[in-house]
Design a protein around this motif. Structure first.
Motif, PDB file in Angstrom:
ATOM      1  N   LEU A 253      47.475  21.755  64.497  1.00 23.23           N
ATOM      2  CA  LEU A 253      47.203  21.219  66.043  1.00 23.23           C
ATOM      3  C   LEU A 253      48.228  21.568  67.065  1.00 23.23           C
ATOM      4  CD1 LEU A 253      45.056  18.151  64.570  1.00 23.23           C
ATOM      5  CD2 LEU A 253      44.286  20.549  65.203  1.00 23.23           C
ATOM      6  N   LYS A 254      49.459  21.021  66.542  1.00 22.32           N
ATOM      7  CA  LYS A 254      50.522  21.335  67.724  1.00 22.32           C
ATOM      8  C   LYS A 254      51.024  22.837  68.098  1.00 22.32           C
ATOM      9  CE  LYS A 254      52.784  16.873  66.239  1.00 22.32           C
ATOM     10  NZ  LYS A 254      52.845  16.349  64.954  1.00 22.32           N
ATOM     11  N   ARG A 255      50.692  23.752  66.875  1.00 24.40           N
ATOM     12  CA  ARG A 255      50.919  24.989  67.278  1.00 24.40           C
ATOM     13  C   ARG A 255      49.736  25.462  68.305  1.00 24.40           C
ATOM     14  NH1 ARG A 255      49.797  30.150  64.265  1.00 24.40           N
ATOM     15  NH2 ARG A 255      50.485  31.852  65.872  1.00 24.40           N
ATOM     16  N   SER A 256      48.552  25.040  67.992  1.00 23.16           N
ATOM     17  CA  SER A 256      47.422  25.389  68.897  1.00 23.16           C
ATOM     18  C   SER A 256      47.435  24.955  70.333  1.00 23.16           C
ATOM     19  CB  SER A 256      46.171  24.693  68.525  1.00 23.16           C
ATOM     20  OG  SER A 256      45.828  25.441  66.979  1.00 23.16           O
ATOM     21  N   ILE A 257      48.241  23.792  70.560  1.00 28.40           N
ATOM     22  CA  ILE A 257      48.627  23.464  71.704  1.00 28.40           C
ATOM     23  C   ILE A 257      49.785  24.291  72.403  1.00 28.40           C
ATOM     24  CG2 ILE A 257      49.299  21.435  72.834  1.00 28.40           C
ATOM     25  CD1 ILE A 257      48.042  19.656  70.820  1.00 28.40           C
ATOM     26  N   MET A 258      50.776  24.219  71.649  1.00 27.51           N
ATOM     27  CA  MET A 258      52.085  25.250  72.238  1.00 27.51           C
ATOM     28  C   MET A 258      52.031  26.539  72.274  1.00 27.51           C
ATOM     29  SD  MET A 258      53.701  22.613  73.286  1.00 27.51           S
ATOM     30  CE  MET A 258      55.383  23.276  73.541  1.00 27.51           C
ATOM     31  N   GLY A 259      50.982  27.264  71.575  1.00 23.37           N
ATOM     32  CA  GLY A 259      50.680  28.689  71.601  1.00 23.37           C
ATOM     33  C   GLY A 259      51.425  29.429  70.663  1.00 23.37           C
ATOM     34  N   ARG A 260      51.111  30.481  70.749  1.00 20.17           N
ATOM     35  CA  ARG A 260      51.340  31.644  69.481  1.00 20.17           C
ATOM     36  C   ARG A 260      52.307  32.463  70.025  1.00 20.17           C
ATOM     37  NH1 ARG A 260      49.838  36.918  68.306  1.00 20.17           N
ATOM     38  NH2 ARG A 260      50.243  37.344  65.825  1.00 20.17           N
ATOM     39  N   GLU A 261      52.417  32.980  71.193  1.00 19.66           N
ATOM     40  CA  GLU A 261      53.190  34.094  71.706  1.00 19.66           C
ATOM     41  C   GLU A 261      53.556  33.940  73.335  1.00 19.66           C
ATOM     42  OE1 GLU A 261      49.368  34.973  72.990  1.00 19.66           O
ATOM     43  OE2 GLU A 261      50.068  35.133  70.771  1.00 19.66           O
ATOM     44  N   VAL A 262      54.439  34.779  73.575  1.00 22.41           N
ATOM     45  CA  VAL A 262      54.844  35.159  75.134  1.00 22.41           C
ATOM     46  C   VAL A 262      55.005  36.401  75.286  1.00 22.41           C
ATOM     47  CG1 VAL A 262      55.957  32.803  75.189  1.00 22.41           C
ATOM     48  CG2 VAL A 262      57.248  34.640  74.808  1.00 22.41           C
ATOM     49  N   VAL A 263      54.483  37.157  76.454  1.00 23.24           N
ATOM     50  CA  VAL A 263      55.124  38.425  76.938  1.00 23.24           C
ATOM     51  C   VAL A 263      55.761  38.240  78.327  1.00 23.24           C
ATOM     52  CG1 VAL A 263      54.061  40.667  77.712  1.00 23.24           C
ATOM     53  CG2 VAL A 263      52.862  39.223  76.044  1.00 23.24           C
ATOM     54  N   VAL A 264      56.955  38.992  78.229  1.00 21.13           N
ATOM     55  CA  VAL A 264      58.049  38.840  79.284  1.00 21.13           C
ATOM     56  C   VAL A 264      58.044  40.542  79.928  1.00 21.13           C
ATOM     57  CG1 VAL A 264      60.129  38.275  79.983  1.00 21.13           C
ATOM     58  CG2 VAL A 264      59.067  36.902  78.506  1.00 21.13           C
ATOM     59  N   ALA A 265      58.248  40.523  80.968  1.00 23.96           N
ATOM     60  CA  ALA A 265      58.506  42.043  81.550  1.00 23.96           C
ATOM     61  C   ALA A 265      59.929  42.109  81.519  1.00 23.96           C
ATOM     62  CB  ALA A 265      58.209  41.777  83.190  1.00 23.96           C
ATOM     63  N   ILE A 266      60.080  43.467  81.336  1.00 23.53           N
ATOM     64  CA  ILE A 266      61.323  44.125  81.252  1.00 23.53           C
ATOM     65  C   ILE A 266      61.769  44.732  82.519  1.00 23.53           C
ATOM     66  CG2 ILE A 266      63.016  45.444  80.012  1.00 23.53           C
ATOM     67  CD1 ILE A 266      61.102  44.925  77.599  1.00 23.53           C
ATOM     68  N   THR A 267      62.699  44.441  83.044  1.00 21.44           N
ATOM     69  CA  THR A 267      62.994  45.134  84.637  1.00 21.44           C
ATOM     70  C   THR A 267      64.418  45.321  84.529  1.00 21.44           C
ATOM     71  OG1 THR A 267      61.392  43.968  85.655  1.00 21.44           O
ATOM     72  CG2 THR A 267      63.183  44.946  86.863  1.00 21.44           C
ATOM     73  N   ASN A 268      65.025  46.666  84.570  1.00 19.54           N
ATOM     74  CA  ASN A 268      66.310  47.030  84.723  1.00 19.54           C
ATOM     75  C   ASN A 268      67.024  46.640  83.395  1.00 19.54           C
ATOM     76  OD1 ASN A 268      66.064  48.399  87.309  1.00 19.54           O
ATOM     77  ND2 ASN A 268      66.335  46.493  88.254  1.00 19.54           N
ATOM     78  N   GLY A 269      66.508  46.734  82.273  1.00 18.66           N
ATOM     79  CA  GLY A 269      66.951  46.402  80.932  1.00 18.66           C
ATOM     80  C   GLY A 269      67.206  44.792  80.871  1.00 18.66           C
ATOM     81  N   LYS A 270      66.555  44.037  81.465  1.00 19.56           N
ATOM     82  CA  LYS A 270      66.715  42.519  81.371  1.00 19.56           C
ATOM     83  C   LYS A 270      65.205  41.831  81.316  1.00 19.56           C
ATOM     84  CE  LYS A 270      71.409  42.389  82.788  1.00 19.56           C
ATOM     85  NZ  LYS A 270      72.206  42.222  81.657  1.00 19.56           N
ATOM     86  N   LEU A 271      65.312  40.610  80.910  1.00 18.88           N
ATOM     87  CA  LEU A 271      64.094  40.006  80.576  1.00 18.88           C
ATOM     88  C   LEU A 271      63.790  39.332  82.100  1.00 18.88           C
ATOM     89  CD1 LEU A 271      64.601  37.834  77.359  1.00 18.88           C
ATOM     90  CD2 LEU A 271      62.862  39.961  77.731  1.00 18.88           C
ATOM     91  N   ASP A 272      62.720  39.596  82.522  1.00 17.77           N
ATOM     92  CA  ASP A 272      62.469  39.304  83.853  1.00 17.77           C
ATOM     93  C   ASP A 272      61.733  37.946  84.125  1.00 17.77           C
ATOM     94  OD1 ASP A 272      62.088  39.408  86.446  1.00 17.77           O
ATOM     95  OD2 ASP A 272      61.029  41.589  86.559  1.00 17.77           O
TER      96      ASP A 272
END
Length: 138
Positions: free
Chosen positions: A92-111
């Motif tokens: 249940l805690k996992r369902s609340i906090m989420g499974r994944e994230v997606v982050v943009a990459i700009t100029n070789g860095k996490l944006d």
């Protein structure tokens, strides 16, 4: 377009923990050589989470108290899932906090925004668990 895949393994010494994995993801990004694209980070276990938030210990304590109110670990008998394992609260805690994230990459860095960091949330720890890092782009 290039693609890069890496698995990270985490082992916490406690049942629940919040681990800042941003440096691990930054290393994977550097290894990938990708300068523009997207980075997916996801927990590969149903009792663990990946999420973005502030790296502040008071906030992590707040997560712990809040999640325990929403899905208390005990008594184990309150959950229909519990029988072979006593970890329904972790699901249940996992369902609340989420499974994944997606982050943009700009100029070789996490944006990121100013205070954003990537965290691994463990809700049924004390064993090895995997996190997938998948980076695509140019």
């Amino acid at each position: 377009m290039k693609s890069y895949r890496r698995e990270l393994t985490f082992h916490t010494n406690t049942r629940r923990a919040y681990v800042n994995i941003t440096p691990d993801i930054e290393r994977a990004l550097a290894e990938s050589g990708i300068k523009e694209g997207l980075c997916l980070v996801n927990a590969m276990h149903i009792t663990a989470s990946v999420f973005i938030n502030d790296n502040e210990s008071g906030l992590h304590s707040d997560f712990e108290r809040w999640l325990e109110k929403l899905a208390p670990e005990k008594p184990h008998s309150q959950y229909a899932h519990n029988g072979y394992e006593d970890n329904a609260d972790a699901h249940l805690k996992r369902s609340i906090m989420g499974r994944e994230v997606v982050v943009a990459i700009t100029n070789g860095k996490l944006d990121f925004g100013t205070w954003e960091r990537i965290f691994y949330g463990e809700f049924d720890g004390m064993r090895d668990k995997r996190v997938l890092v998948k980076i695509i782009g140019e």
